[in-house]
Design a protein around this motif. Structure first.
Motif, short mmCIF file in Angstrom:
data_model
loop_
_atom_site.label_atom_id
_atom_site.label_comp_id
_atom_site.label_asym_id
_atom_site.label_seq_id
_atom_site.Cartn_x
_atom_site.Cartn_y
_atom_site.Cartn_z
N MET A 47 0.85 -1.18 -0.20
CA MET A 47 -0.05 0.06 -0.06
C MET A 47 0.97 1.10 0.07
N ALA A 48 1.90 1.15 0.74
CA ALA A 48 2.93 2.41 0.93
C ALA A 48 3.49 2.64 -0.54
N LEU A 49 4.08 1.57 -1.12
CA LEU A 49 4.61 1.88 -2.23
C LEU A 49 3.66 2.26 -3.41
N ALA A 50 2.44 1.72 -3.38
CA ALA A 50 1.53 2.06 -4.37
C ALA A 50 0.90 3.56 -4.09
N GLU A 51 1.03 3.99 -2.98
CA GLU A 51 0.57 5.48 -2.64
C GLU A 51 1.48 6.30 -3.10
N ILE A 52 2.91 6.09 -3.10
CA ILE A 52 4.01 6.56 -3.66
C ILE A 52 4.31 6.84 -5.21
N ALA A 53 3.87 5.83 -5.62
CA ALA A 53 3.76 5.77 -7.16
C ALA A 53 2.51 6.55 -7.55
N ASN A 54 1.43 6.34 -6.87
CA ASN A 54 0.26 7.27 -7.28
C ASN A 54 0.63 8.80 -7.05
N ILE A 55 1.18 9.24 -6.09
CA ILE A 55 1.50 10.82 -5.89
C ILE A 55 2.36 11.15 -6.99
N LYS A 56 3.50 10.17 -7.65
CA LYS A 56 4.46 10.63 -8.66
C LYS A 56 3.32 10.63 -9.86
N ALA A 57 2.51 9.84 -10.06
CA ALA A 57 1.57 9.64 -11.43
C ALA A 57 0.64 10.92 -11.44
N SER A 58 0.22 11.20 -9.99
CA SER A 58 -0.63 12.53 -10.12
C SER A 58 0.10 13.73 -10.30
N ALA A 59 1.53 13.81 -9.92
CA ALA A 59 2.23 15.03 -10.04
C ALA A 59 2.59 15.06 -11.58
N LYS A 60 2.94 13.90 -12.22
CA LYS A 60 3.11 13.99 -13.63
C LYS A 60 1.94 14.66 -14.58
N GLN A 61 0.68 13.87 -14.31
CA GLN A 61 -0.29 14.30 -14.83
C GLN A 61 -0.64 15.85 -14.53
N HIS A 62 -0.44 16.40 -13.27
CA HIS A 62 -0.73 17.81 -13.04
C HIS A 62 0.32 18.83 -13.82
N GLU A 63 1.68 18.36 -13.90
CA GLU A 63 2.38 19.09 -14.85
C GLU A 63 1.94 18.95 -16.36
#
Length: 114
Positions: free
Chosen positions: A95-111
């Protein structure tokens, strides 16, 4: 007094996920990538009795497993996503690894939307 069977897990080879993106589906919110509906199963064994619960989210399944472990003092608790079976500690790591990856994906999508 209840007797519990313990298995030596040091000799067992557990299959590890190669990258967090493979386990994103566990905690991925709507709107990021392609989240699919999953049902999680939580199991615990006490004597000859098996307790089962189902949850629609990874967080609910984790909460139930921790509740059974802490409040119910049950052992041998596992969480299944239909593909793999996790211990509480393994599931927390996933869950922690998935949450980190999700934050990175959200940041890329936002940029990308800027």
């Amino acid at each position: 007094m209840a007797r519990f069977e313990q298995k030596d897990r040091s000799s067992v080879q557990f299959e590890r996920q190669a990258a967090p993106c493979e386990i994103l589906r566990l905690v991925q919110p709507r709107g990021v990538g392609q989240a699919s509906t999953m049902i999680f199963h939580v199991h615990a064994h006490v004597d000859d009795h098996m307790f089962k619960a189902t949850a629609k989210t990874a967080r609910d399944a984790f909460a139930k497993a921790v509740e059974w472990h802490v409040v119910g003092r049950l052992t041998g608790i596992s969480i299944s996503d239909g593909t793999r079976i996790y211990s509480i500690a393994e599931f927390a790591s996933v869950m922690a690894l998935a949450e980190i990856a999700n934050i990175k994906a959200s940041a890329k999508q936002h940029e990308a939307n800027r």
